[in-house]
Design an enzyme around this catalytic site. Structure first.
Site, PDB file in Angstrom:
ATOM      1  N   THR A  29       0.833  -1.211   0.000  1.00  0.00           N
ATOM      2  CA  THR A  29       0.000   0.000   0.000  1.00  0.00           C
ATOM      3  C   THR A  29       0.865   1.257   0.000  1.00  0.00           C
ATOM      4  OG1 THR A  29      -0.129  -0.369   2.369  1.00  0.00           O
ATOM      5  CG2 THR A  29      -2.083  -0.926   1.085  1.00  0.00           C
TER       6      THR A  29
ATOM      7  N   GLY B  59      18.045 -10.916   3.974  1.00  0.00           N
ATOM      8  CA  GLY B  59      17.245 -11.516   2.905  1.00  0.00           C
ATOM      9  C   GLY B  59      15.961 -12.167   3.385  1.00  0.00           C
ATOM     10  N   ALA B  60      15.552 -11.885   4.615  1.00  0.00           N
ATOM     11  CA  ALA B  60      14.337 -12.520   5.146  1.00  0.00           C
ATOM     12  C   ALA B  60      13.124 -11.620   4.987  1.00  0.00           C
ATOM     13  CB  ALA B  60      14.533 -12.863   6.619  1.00  0.00           C
ATOM     14  N   GLY B  61      13.336 -10.412   4.500  1.00  0.00           N
ATOM     15  CA  GLY B  61      12.220  -9.483   4.352  1.00  0.00           C
ATOM     16  C   GLY B  61      11.968  -8.669   5.608  1.00  0.00           C
TER      17      GLY B  61
ATOM     18  N   SER C  15      13.913  -6.010   6.332  1.00  0.00           N
ATOM     19  CA  SER C  15      14.480  -4.692   6.032  1.00  0.00           C
ATOM     20  C   SER C  15      15.888  -4.468   6.574  1.00  0.00           C
ATOM     21  CB  SER C  15      13.558  -3.572   6.527  1.00  0.00           C
ATOM     22  OG  SER C  15      12.365  -3.611   5.827  1.00  0.00           O
TER      23      SER C  15
ATOM     24  N   SER D 195      18.314  -4.004   4.673  1.00  0.00           N
ATOM     25  CA  SER D 195      18.921  -2.968   3.829  1.00  0.00           C
ATOM     26  C   SER D 195      18.491  -1.573   4.270  1.00  0.00           C
ATOM     27  CB  SER D 195      18.608  -3.209   2.352  1.00  0.00           C
ATOM     28  OG  SER D 195      17.228  -3.264   2.135  1.00  0.00           O
TER      29      SER D 195
ATOM     30  N   ASP E 244       9.797   1.039   4.860  1.00  0.00           N
ATOM     31  CA  ASP E 244      10.892   0.414   5.603  1.00  0.00           C
ATOM     32  C   ASP E 244      11.844   1.459   6.178  1.00  0.00           C
ATOM     33  OD1 ASP E 244       9.613  -1.717   4.460  1.00  0.00           O
ATOM     34  OD2 ASP E 244      11.231  -2.223   3.067  1.00  0.00           O
TER      35      ASP E 244
HETATM   36  C1  GLA Z   1       8.979  -4.071   0.618  1.00  0.00           C
HETATM   37  C2  GLA Z   1       9.181  -2.607   0.237  1.00  0.00           C
HETATM   38  C3  GLA Z   1       8.185  -1.711   0.976  1.00  0.00           C
HETATM   39  C4  GLA Z   1       6.751  -2.223   0.822  1.00  0.00           C
HETATM   40  C5  GLA Z   1       6.667  -3.717   1.115  1.00  0.00           C
HETATM   41  C6  GLA Z   1       5.329  -4.303   0.803  1.00  0.00           C
HETATM   42  O1  GLA Z   1       9.300  -4.253   1.961  1.00  0.00           O
HETATM   43  O2  GLA Z   1      10.491  -2.206   0.533  1.00  0.00           O
HETATM   44  O3  GLA Z   1       8.310  -0.379   0.513  1.00  0.00           O
HETATM   45  O4  GLA Z   1       6.257  -1.920  -0.451  1.00  0.00           O
HETATM   46  O5  GLA Z   1       7.639  -4.458   0.376  1.00  0.00           O
HETATM   47  O6  GLA Z   1       4.363  -3.789   1.667  1.00  0.00           O
END
Ligand code: GLA
Length: 389
Positions: A39, A127-129, A131, A133, A178
């Site tokens: 979003t 790399g796990a999502g 953030s 980075s 993030d």
């Molecule tokens: C990644 C992106 C964010 C966001 C999410 C999905 O983490 O870096 O900006 O778009 O995906 O909500």
């Protein structure tokens, strides 16, 4: 290992490598998003919290224009570059580009930066999502803010520049979530972010609740290309409705505008429009400690990501079902982050989170045969200075 415990080894490694102690140590956290997925780049709403896993940067300004970087978690790999002239991306390694991109974005925005020696260490799973980075970018900016006394560089601007580094230097068209939560997180709270106005509202975590993050070990394939494709589909949908962004489309417009629209693009739009509404409702539910309502909203968010946005995988769906069977209506669970693998987040009373963690250990295996890794987190403060001489 708790993030605070990384500080002593980081300082020691800095001293050993550069021959002098750091003058500054800063931290920036990773994040988990409770609800509001895909979003942010649609000018919509997100509800993330910063977590107590993060990145530390130890730094010392230099008299010249050289930047030297030591990455302890990358096998003590090094990078060095000058600050005069354009900073170029490296194509042989990924991690230096978060540092280079951040400094390039600060310089392009007119901030005067000194040369510096820098050492990086962290405990955000890579790399796990979660953030890692964004945490690196924000920590890097924070270190230079402190060293160069950039008092007017506020957390919001810093987050915007970190996003620009990611968009323009690294080449990922991510939204602002993030970087913003890493810079502006509030301890003990989730943050409702309006990604258009960038207004934020801290929402307190109800007493006794825990945030459980379970890393699925599903290989995150095609994340970049699929992510950018979803963005394009959302932009196409907004154009169809004559709207600036999907933020401006509501359920009535969505239903009325279906004719003449590509069916896939319509489903993508339906995810974003309904997810924005769910995110606002979830912030209210959390503020009122209405766990039953939150549970339903998180379940609906997951179903929407699975069926309309098509960013989950069968293993992730199974993981969510295993956790849901334990926590029921007493808490919520859904995939979190960009998708195609990564993590699941659950928000529930601490005891239920512990039980869910045990069930996951018993029942869940990734397609590779690996077990999941679980993290019990505290909603934490955003980036800050730990040491300043
Ligand atoms: C990644 C992106 C964010 C966001 C999410 C999905 O983490 O870096 O900006 O778009 O995906 O909500």
């Amino acid at each position: 290992m708790p993030i605070a415990h990384l500080q002593a080894p980081l300082r020691a490694a800095f001293q050993a490598h550069f021959g002098a102690p750091p003058s500054v140590v800063v931290q920036a956290p990773g994040r988990v998003n409770l609800i509001g997925e895909h979003t942010d780049y649609n000018d919509g709403f997100v509800l993330p919290c910063a977590i107590d896993y993060g990145t530390l940067v130890a730094a010392r300004p230099r008299a010249d224009r050289l930047v030297r970087v030591l990455a302890l978690d990358q096998g003590a790999a090094e990078d060095s570059f000058g600050l005069d002239g354009a900073i170029a991306p490296r194509d042989d390694l990924a991690w230096p580009n978060y540092v280079r991109g951040m400094l390039q974005a600060l310089l392009a925005d007119g901030w005067a930066l000194p040369g510096a020696d820098l050492a990086i260490s962290g405990n955000v799973p890579q790399g796990a999502g979660l953030s890692s980075s964004a945490a690196l970018e924000v920590a890097m900016a924070q270190a230079f803010k402190q060293m160069a006394a950039l008092h007017t560089l506020d957390a919001m601007r810093l987050a915007q520049l970190a996003q620009r580094a990611e968009n323009e230097f690294v080449g990922c068209r991510c939204g602002i979530m993030d970087q913003l939560i890493s810079a502006c997180g509030v301890a003990g709270h989730a943050l409702l972010i309006d990604c258009r106005s960038l207004q934020t509202r801290p929402v307190p975590m109800p007493a006794g609740m825990a945030v459980l993050i379970v890393e699925s070990k599903v290989q995150r394939r095609l994340v970049g290309s699929e992510y950018n494709l979803r963005r394009k589909q959302c932009e196409a949908a907004a154009r169809h409705f004559g709207a600036k962004a999907l933020r401006d489309v509501d359920a009535t417009m969505l239903a009325a505008g279906r004719a003449g629209m590509d069916a896939t693009v319509h489903r993508r739009a339906r995810h974003v429009v309904t997810e924005n509404a769910r995110t606002l409702a979830a912030a209210e539910a959390l503020a009122q400690a209405d766990l039953q309502r939150l549970s339903g909203l998180m379940a609906a968010s997951h179903a929407s990501m699975r069926d309309d946005f098509e960013i989950t995988t069968p293993a992730i769906d199974t993981l969510v079902e295993i956790i849901d069977a334990v926590i029921g209506h007493d808490g919520g669970v859904r995939m979190t982050g960009g998708g195609f693998g990564g993590c699941v987040v659950a928000l529930a009373p601490a005891l239920l989170c512990e039980q869910a963690r045990q069930r996951v250990a018993e029942l869940y295996r990734a397609p590779s045969g690996e077990s999941a890794t679980s993290y019990l987190c505290q909603p934490s403060a955003g980036s800050g200075v730990l040491v300043a001489d």
